[in-house]
Motif scaffolding. Sequence first.
Motif, PDB file in Angstrom:
ATOM      1  N   GLU A 101     -10.476   5.196   6.790  1.00 34.72           N
ATOM      2  CA  GLU A 101      -9.802   3.901   6.774  1.00 34.72           C
ATOM      3  C   GLU A 101     -10.713   2.881   6.101  1.00 34.72           C
ATOM      4  N   LEU A 102     -10.095   1.918   5.457  1.00 35.51           N
ATOM      5  CA  LEU A 102     -10.843   0.892   4.723  1.00 35.51           C
ATOM      6  C   LEU A 102     -10.460  -0.478   5.259  1.00 35.51           C
ATOM      7  N   ASP A 103     -11.462  -1.267   5.584  1.00 34.51           N
ATOM      8  CA  ASP A 103     -11.222  -2.631   6.037  1.00 34.51           C
ATOM      9  C   ASP A 103     -10.454  -3.407   4.964  1.00 34.51           C
ATOM     10  N   ALA A 128       4.200   8.698   0.730  1.00 36.03           N
ATOM     11  CA  ALA A 128       2.734   8.845   0.697  1.00 36.03           C
ATOM     12  C   ALA A 128       2.035   7.670   0.027  1.00 36.03           C
ATOM     13  N   GLY A 129       2.762   6.856  -0.754  1.00 28.12           N
ATOM     14  CA  GLY A 129       2.131   5.685  -1.356  1.00 28.12           C
ATOM     15  C   GLY A 129       2.101   5.672  -2.862  1.00 28.12           C
ATOM     16  N   LYS A 130       2.880   6.517  -3.492  1.00 30.90           N
ATOM     17  CA  LYS A 130       2.916   6.548  -4.964  1.00 30.90           C
ATOM     18  C   LYS A 130       3.397   5.220  -5.532  1.00 30.90           C
ATOM     19  N   ILE A 134      -0.339  12.960   3.257  1.00 31.05           N
ATOM     20  CA  ILE A 134      -0.309  12.292   4.556  1.00 31.05           C
ATOM     21  C   ILE A 134       0.123  13.306   5.617  1.00 31.05           C
ATOM     22  N   THR A 135      -0.196  13.032   6.876  1.00 32.25           N
ATOM     23  CA  THR A 135       0.171  13.940   7.958  1.00 32.25           C
ATOM     24  C   THR A 135       1.639  13.753   8.322  1.00 32.25           C
ATOM     25  N   ASP A 190      -4.277   6.209   5.416  1.00 31.96           N
ATOM     26  CA  ASP A 190      -4.590   4.783   5.336  1.00 31.96           C
ATOM     27  C   ASP A 190      -4.265   4.312   3.915  1.00 31.96           C
ATOM     28  N   LYS A 191      -3.262   3.460   3.788  1.00 29.97           N
ATOM     29  CA  LYS A 191      -2.816   3.044   2.447  1.00 29.97           C
ATOM     30  C   LYS A 191      -3.919   2.385   1.632  1.00 29.97           C
ATOM     31  N   PRO A 192      -4.700   1.438   2.214  1.00 29.13           N
ATOM     32  CA  PRO A 192      -5.779   0.838   1.420  1.00 29.13           C
ATOM     33  C   PRO A 192      -6.772   1.871   0.890  1.00 29.13           C
TER      34      PRO A 192
END
Length: 320
Positions: A40-42, A81-83, A183-184, A244-246
Amino acid sequence: MKGDRRRRRKARAVLLPDTNPRRFLVKRRPRLANLTDYPELDFADYERRLASLQSVLQLIQQAYLGSSERALVVLEGWDTAGKGGIVRRLGWALDPRSFKVHPISAPDEHERAEHYLQRFWRHLPEKGQIVVFDRSWYGRVLVERVEGFATEAEWRRAYREINEFERVLTDSGVRLIKLFLHITPDEQVRRFRDRLINPIKRWKLSYEDFRNRARQSDYVVAIEDMLEETSTKFAPWYLIPANDKPFGRIAAFCILANRLGKGVSLKPRPISPKLFKQARRILSLSAADIRRAAKKADRRMRSKHAPDIDRPVLRQDRQM
């Protein structure tokens, strides 16, 4: 005194999640069920790094203009998934005159009568262009395989056909970058629910999304086969854990900046003598004025837009 010593203590470096492109390179058959590390990214770190990487990609795009460089980005991944998020953030940064996106859906009646690769030849990048395929020719060994739209002989043969196709592209000078966002199942359910509830996102949800999920185990096997059979030295796959999208976006942008910018000079091109002469006359500037302004702009660009994209970023946390 003790409080003063604590305040003078040196900053402690905290390692942010590793987004080195080599971390995501597929070198052997992956086992999706064994992927357990989803960094994960802040959000503050994400915004800072995204802005920096977008600026790097702007410089790369400008370096491509007027050159023989051209690039093709293949985006694959699970539904939700965020494409689309990656495509949007590329679109915010890049000039649409030389950046093209092709969302790939089911072939129409005319396209079904042709070889399945034919429709992709029409949209390959021209010189100076960066092109993104949101889904791609890999539909032959994924959805067409799982849903029975291609026979077993057809989808098995497709591995060789795809590798040969991509070899032709890379041999002709196309920079080919292939990203798979993973993604899970639990995260996918959460995102499906969010799309259903959020009116702004509801248009993204379709009946096929739920039908595909019902055959998830078949898709897992197809994805693992695809990554094993078509991750080659000249066109490797990058498998990104994107719960985590970011983090998923930054990992994708690091890979793109690394691969698109390899061997490309990001130094601004010199002003042509003819343009320089006209500028001096019309803008009433001396040669020394122009040189000083150009050096200042160059220093500002280097400090702001040239991070080391091959290494993890360190954040300084001070202990008080």
